[in-house]
Design an enzyme around this catalytic site. Structure first.
Site, PDB file in Angstrom:
ATOM      1  N   GLY A   1      12.660  10.408  -0.388  1.00 18.81           N
ATOM      2  CA  GLY A   1      11.817   9.952  -1.457  1.00 18.81           C
ATOM      3  C   GLY A   1      10.749   9.898  -0.978  1.00 18.81           C
ATOM      4  N   GLY A   2      10.668   8.476   0.199  1.00 17.07           N
ATOM      5  CA  GLY A   2       9.179   8.390   0.457  1.00 17.07           C
ATOM      6  C   GLY A   2       9.100   9.046   1.612  1.00 17.07           C
TER       7      GLY A   2
ATOM      8  N   HIS B   1      17.355   8.406 -12.279  1.00 17.12           N
ATOM      9  CA  HIS B   1      17.399   7.797 -10.964  1.00 17.12           C
ATOM     10  C   HIS B   1      17.421   6.685 -11.390  1.00 17.12           C
ATOM     11  CE1 HIS B   1      14.493   6.824  -8.123  1.00 17.12           C
ATOM     12  NE2 HIS B   1      14.623   7.976  -7.461  1.00 17.12           N
TER      13      HIS B   1
ATOM     14  N   GLU C   1      22.881   6.407  -4.547  1.00 20.12           N
ATOM     15  CA  GLU C   1      21.886   6.391  -3.935  1.00 20.12           C
ATOM     16  C   GLU C   1      21.752   4.441  -4.264  1.00 20.12           C
ATOM     17  OE1 GLU C   1      18.450   9.059  -3.802  1.00 20.12           O
ATOM     18  OE2 GLU C   1      17.838   7.981  -5.748  1.00 20.12           O
TER      19      GLU C   1
ATOM     20  N   GLY D   1      13.631   2.870  -0.624  1.00 21.12           N
ATOM     21  CA  GLY D   1      12.915   2.825  -0.396  1.00 21.12           C
ATOM     22  C   GLY D   1      12.378   1.437   0.316  1.00 21.12           C
TER      23      GLY D   1
ATOM     24  N   SER E   1      16.019   5.970   1.535  1.00 23.98           N
ATOM     25  CA  SER E   1      15.887   5.446   3.500  1.00 23.98           C
ATOM     26  C   SER E   1      15.674   6.145   4.099  1.00 23.98           C
ATOM     27  CB  SER E   1      16.367   4.324   3.294  1.00 23.98           C
ATOM     28  OG  SER E   1      15.036   2.783   2.667  1.00 23.98           O
TER      29      SER E   1
HETATM   30  P1  PGA Z   1      13.353   6.898  -0.587  1.00 25.40           P
HETATM   31  O1  PGA Z   1      13.937   6.264  -2.200  1.00 25.40           O
HETATM   32  O2  PGA Z   1      14.000   7.423   0.221  1.00 25.40           O
HETATM   33  O3  PGA Z   1      12.109   6.540  -1.210  1.00 25.40           O
HETATM   34  O4  PGA Z   1      14.829   5.666  -0.016  1.00 25.40           O
HETATM   35  C1  PGA Z   1      15.030   7.941  -2.327  1.00 25.40           C
HETATM   36  C2  PGA Z   1      15.338   7.849  -4.330  1.00 25.40           C
HETATM   37  O5  PGA Z   1      14.826   7.047  -5.061  1.00 25.40           O
HETATM   38  O6  PGA Z   1      15.650   8.927  -4.679  1.00 25.40           O
END
Ligand code: PGA
Length: 244
Positions: A225-226, A89, A161, A167, A204
């Site tokens: 993620g979030g 990651h 990603e 984020g 995101s």
């Molecule tokens: P995010 O994070 O959806 O908050 O952008 C994705 C991730 O870090 O795997």
């Protein structure tokens, strides 16, 4: 691994015990369990396993076992019932100095211990501006998959990603994502003569853009993620990703 879209929720280092219980009560219903993977903080993994979620671990050791204080091995995770492991990651790469060599060691050790590695790759904003996205992805993929066999390809997942999209509420256009996913699949095909590798998009993903994102026809799922921290939002993402 089946040929269906998967949704991976990366809870990162969030929530304390009470909050995890609450979360489980809320997310528990309507979960399409074979297509959803949750990656909680490692200490909470047993909570999720008890409720029959498919669980991924956010990180594994690059070593088999022994005197590595604070580490968790792939075998330990598997022996508990974990099926997946996030590897490489961008937060591990940037904040904990993981490099392509470590990533490759972890991928191999995951496969050896029956975990499906979810290998995270992606360009930084600087890479994007300097037009070196493909170069960076090629390097990350070539290293990550080094020494794997064609049989191993059935057991890996790649998560694209873009670091600048994590984020930040910024995402690439559908066209850009589609082109990059094609590039990744082509690269794996060139390296391994294997054309069925699963590639997810992460960065995101939320309840407002998921309808748009599922239109990308070469995507095999999402790493969230979030938005996976909010039960209602996560359930909505799952519903759209799994049924549309
Ligand atoms: P995010 O994070 O959806 O908050 O952008 C994705 C991730 O870090 O795997």
């Amino acid at each position: 691994m089946e040929n269906k879209r998967i949704v991976v929720g990366n809870l990162k280092m969030n929530m304390v015990a009470d909050e995890v219980s609450n979360y489980l009560n809320k997310v528990n219903k309507n979960i399409y369990s074979d297509q959803v993977v949750i990656c909680p903080s490692s200490i909470y993994i047993p909570y999720f396993l008890k409720q029959r979620y498919q669980v991924g671990i956010q990180n594994i050791s690059s070593e088999n076992s022994g005197a590595y204080t604070g580490e968790i091995s792939a075998l330990q995770a598997y022996s508990l019932g974990v099926n997946y492991a996030l590897i490489g990651h961008s937060e591990r790469r940037l904040l904990f100095s993981e490099n392509d060599l470590t990533v490759n060691k972890k991928v191999k050790i995951a496969i050896k211990n029956n975990l499906y590695p979810i290998i995270c790759i992606g360009e930084t904003n600087e890479d994007k501006v300097m037009l070196r996205t493909e170069k960076v992805l090629k390097k990350q993929i070539t290293y990550a998959l080094k020494d794997l066999t064609i049989e191993d390809m059935d057991n890996i997942v790649i998560a694209y990603e873009p670091v600048w999209a994590i984020g930040t509420n910024k995402i690439p256009s559908n066209r850009d994502i589609k082109n990059t996913i094609s590039y990744i699949k082509l690269l794996v095909n060139n390296l391994y003569h294997y054309n069925r590798v699963k590639v997810l998009y992460g960065g995101s993903v939320n309840k407002n853009n998921i309808e748009q994102l599922v239109k990308i026809d070469n995507l095999d799922g999402f790493l969230v993620g979030g938005a996976s921290l909010k039960p209602d939002e996560f359930l909505k993402i799952i519903e759209v990703a799994v049924t549309k």
